[in-house]
Write a protein that holds these residues in place. Structure first.
Motif, mmCIF file in Angstrom:
data_model
loop_
_atom_site.group_PDB
_atom_site.id
_atom_site.type_symbol
_atom_site.label_atom_id
_atom_site.label_comp_id
_atom_site.label_asym_id
_atom_site.label_seq_id
_atom_site.Cartn_x
_atom_site.Cartn_y
_atom_site.Cartn_z
ATOM 1 N N ARG A 1 6.067 -77.115 43.029
ATOM 2 C CA ARG A 1 6.618 -78.350 42.465
ATOM 3 C C ARG A 1 6.010 -78.645 41.094
ATOM 4 N N LYS A 2 4.714 -78.411 40.965
ATOM 5 C CA LYS A 2 4.053 -78.678 39.681
ATOM 6 C C LYS A 2 4.500 -77.666 38.625
ATOM 7 N N THR A 3 4.738 -76.423 39.026
ATOM 8 C CA THR A 3 5.234 -75.430 38.073
ATOM 9 C C THR A 3 6.546 -75.882 37.459
ATOM 10 N N THR A 4 7.458 -76.386 38.287
ATOM 11 C CA THR A 4 8.742 -76.862 37.764
ATOM 12 C C THR A 4 8.532 -77.997 36.768
ATOM 13 N N ARG A 5 7.648 -78.918 37.110
ATOM 14 C CA ARG A 5 7.390 -80.037 36.198
ATOM 15 C C ARG A 5 6.792 -79.542 34.881
ATOM 16 N N LEU A 6 5.845 -78.643 34.950
ATOM 17 C CA LEU A 6 5.222 -78.122 33.734
ATOM 18 C C LEU A 6 6.208 -77.307 32.906
ATOM 19 N N LEU A 7 7.093 -76.561 33.584
ATOM 20 C CA LEU A 7 8.128 -75.819 32.863
ATOM 21 C C LEU A 7 9.055 -76.772 32.134
ATOM 22 N N LYS A 8 9.465 -77.837 32.803
ATOM 23 C CA LYS A 8 10.327 -78.838 32.162
ATOM 24 C C LYS A 8 9.656 -79.410 30.914
ATOM 25 N N GLU A 9 8.380 -79.741 31.019
ATOM 26 C CA GLU A 9 7.658 -80.290 29.870
ATOM 27 C C GLU A 9 7.550 -79.267 28.749
ATOM 28 N N GLN A 10 7.296 -78.003 29.107
ATOM 29 C CA GLN A 10 7.182 -76.958 28.081
ATOM 30 C C GLN A 10 8.530 -76.715 27.408
ATOM 31 N N LEU A 11 9.603 -76.712 28.180
ATOM 32 C CA LEU A 11 10.932 -76.553 27.593
ATOM 33 C C LEU A 11 11.230 -77.678 26.612
ATOM 34 N N GLY A 12 10.837 -78.890 26.952
ATOM 35 C CA GLY A 12 11.040 -80.014 26.042
ATOM 36 C C GLY A 12 10.292 -79.821 24.735
ATOM 37 N N ARG A 13 9.047 -79.358 24.817
ATOM 38 C CA ARG A 13 8.268 -79.108 23.599
ATOM 39 C C ARG A 13 8.868 -77.981 22.776
ATOM 40 N N ASP A 14 9.536 -77.040 23.460
ATOM 41 C CA ASP A 14 10.093 -75.886 22.766
ATOM 42 C C ASP A 14 11.534 -76.084 22.325
ATOM 43 N N GLY A 15 12.055 -77.283 22.477
ATOM 44 C CA GLY A 15 13.379 -77.582 21.942
ATOM 45 C C GLY A 15 14.518 -77.499 22.928
ATOM 46 N N LEU A 16 14.228 -77.429 24.244
ATOM 47 C CA LEU A 16 15.283 -77.431 25.252
ATOM 48 C C LEU A 16 14.990 -78.526 26.273
ATOM 49 N N PRO A 17 15.160 -79.789 25.869
ATOM 50 C CA PRO A 17 14.869 -80.886 26.808
ATOM 51 C C PRO A 17 15.890 -80.921 27.940
ATOM 52 N N LEU A 18 15.399 -81.096 29.163
ATOM 53 C CA LEU A 18 16.249 -81.187 30.336
ATOM 54 C C LEU A 18 15.980 -82.504 31.057
ATOM 55 N N ASP A 19 17.046 -83.161 31.511
ATOM 56 C CA ASP A 19 16.886 -84.357 32.333
ATOM 57 C C ASP A 19 16.287 -83.955 33.683
ATOM 58 N N ASP A 20 15.723 -84.953 34.369
ATOM 59 C CA ASP A 20 15.142 -84.685 35.683
ATOM 60 C C ASP A 20 16.168 -84.081 36.631
ATOM 61 N N GLU A 21 17.433 -84.508 36.508
ATOM 62 C CA GLU A 21 18.481 -84.007 37.404
ATOM 63 C C GLU A 21 18.927 -82.599 37.027
ATOM 64 N N ALA A 22 18.525 -82.129 35.854
ATOM 65 C CA ALA A 22 19.008 -80.843 35.357
ATOM 66 C C ALA A 22 18.038 -79.698 35.622
ATOM 67 N N ILE A 23 16.914 -79.980 36.293
ATOM 68 C CA ILE A 23 16.000 -78.912 36.710
ATOM 69 C C ILE A 23 15.563 -79.211 38.141
ATOM 70 N N ILE A 24 15.779 -78.256 39.023
ATOM 71 C CA ILE A 24 15.704 -78.496 40.464
ATOM 72 C C ILE A 24 14.821 -77.427 41.112
ATOM 73 N N THR A 25 13.958 -77.832 42.025
ATOM 74 C CA THR A 25 13.099 -76.911 42.769
ATOM 75 C C THR A 25 13.732 -76.592 44.121
ATOM 76 N N THR A 26 13.871 -75.295 44.422
ATOM 77 C CA THR A 26 14.395 -74.871 45.718
ATOM 78 C C THR A 26 13.568 -73.690 46.220
ATOM 79 N N PHE A 27 13.839 -73.284 47.467
ATOM 80 C CA PHE A 27 13.065 -72.210 48.097
ATOM 81 C C PHE A 27 14.010 -71.250 48.817
ATOM 82 N N GLN A 28 13.694 -69.970 48.750
ATOM 83 C CA GLN A 28 14.572 -68.943 49.292
ATOM 84 C C GLN A 28 13.834 -68.092 50.327
#
Length: 356
Positions: free
Chosen positions: A239-266
């Motif tokens: 869960r924290k990896t997804t959050r950190l990835l979202k934050e890094q994407l925002g810093r790198d110019g690809l901001p995503l809304d909370d609803e646009a990045i989702i954690t799932t398990f396979q």
């Protein structure tokens, strides 16, 4: 005695003394493993080793082993062998996981030796299958590695992944008369270089997509929910990896809304409840909710394997498209990308402090 002086001490050994090389530092990348071939017996041997690991399936052996050996392994190798045949590297006659891990090791060796010289020996092993953890550690020790950094290729710590890889390394040390010093690399999902490489891979996939994805699913290998209740931090790390990835994407110019990045398990296995939501079901639900263009990334896998190349690219893609999705973008694992190898090198150097 310093490492350099240890390597020269053989000059003073009495005549007839066994060779005593020393003074080197080893780095071992450890991945999950792979069958040696795709036939029934090769896959069965691999699955038997994997599913007999108490870190992976911790049911009582008195109950589990008869079920595993007499029922599950009479059928499952056929389906798993078919899955492996669909992704097999026929040029090298090996699984993609083995090909990629070897390439990662070769590039990491070049990166580290460029900075630190020939005192470093870099190798790789598999927890299940070949090359085995025992054979690789013993070989490095015989080549003079008095200090070894054992590097499980799992960004998030999990008892069925990181812990069992470390267990196997320590079992090898239990058999040695003269043990090398051994360090293990902890979870590294928070390392800035890893996050930067992961972000770059997502941004490149988005840029190459014909239609921009409306959502990004971060799909991780699942574990039984009971593991979380018993103290395994894997779910929280994911869960924290997804959050950190979202934050890094925002810093790198690809901001995503909370609803646009989702954690799932396979990759659910067995009857008990697993952490969720399940990727294959959730992507279908996203399609029914109107998400027509989807991307999926696998931050828990350091190299593409049957769980990504077959399960995600075939089963999960199919579930999304059959439910009404239109485009499905799979973001490859970091594999042997240059930025990933540099991240692995920086992590290794951090853990090698005082040894180099």
């Amino acid at each position: 005695m310093t490492p350099d002086s240890a390597s020269s001490s053989s000059e003073h050994l009495p005549q007839g003394h066994p060779p005593s090389p020393g003074g080197k530092v080893g780095v071992v990348l450890a991945n999950l493993g792979t069958p040696d071939a795709t036939d029934y017996w090769s896959v069965r041997r691999y699955l038997s080793e994997f599913l007999s690991d108490r870190r992976v399936v911790d049911y009582s052996p008195w109950l589990w082993q008869p079920l595993l050996q007499l029922v599950i392994l009479s059928r499952r190798p056929f389906a798993s062998g078919k899955a492996y045949r669909g992704i097999w590297n026929r040029d090298n006659d090996e699984s993609p996981l083995l090909t990629i891990t070897r390439e990662q090791t070769e590039k990491l060796a070049a990166e580290l030796k460029r900075e630190h010289g020939e005192r470093l020996e870099v190798a790789f092993c598999m927890r299940y299958g070949n090359p085995s953890t025992e054979s690789v550690l013993k070989d490095l020790h015989a080549r003079g590695c008095e200090r070894i950094l054992f590097f499980p290729l799992y960004p998030q710590y999990g008892s069925p992944t990181t812990a069992t890889a470390n267990d196997q390394a320590f079992r090898t040390l239990m058999k040695l008369k003269w043990q090398p010093a051994l360090r293990t690399v902890p979870a590294y999902f928070e390392h800035l270089a890893y996050l930067a490489a992961l972000s770059a891979s997502v941004r490149e996939a988005y840029a190459a997509a014909e239609t921009p994805p409306q959502a990004l699913v971060a799909s991780y290998h699942g574990v039984p929910k009971r593991f979380l209740d018993e103290g395994d931090p894997y779910y929280c790390h994911c869960r924290k990896t997804t959050r950190l990835l979202k934050e890094q994407l925002g810093r790198d110019g690809l901001p995503l809304d909370d609803e646009a990045i989702i954690t799932t398990f396979q990759s659910k296995f067995g009857p008990e409840e697993w952490v969720g939501p399940a990727t294959v079901e959730h992507v279908a639900e996203l399609a029914r909710q109107g998400i027509k263009h989807l991307a999926v990334v696998s931050p828990a896998f350091a190299a593409d394997c049957v769980e990504t190349l077959e399960e995600i690219e075939e089963e999960i893609r199919g579930a999304f498209l059959e439910a009404g999705g239109e485009t499905f973008t799979y973001v490859p694992c970091l594999n042997a990308r240059d930025d990933h190898v540099r991240a692995l090198a920086r992590i290794a150097e951090q853990e090698l402090a005082g040894w180099l």
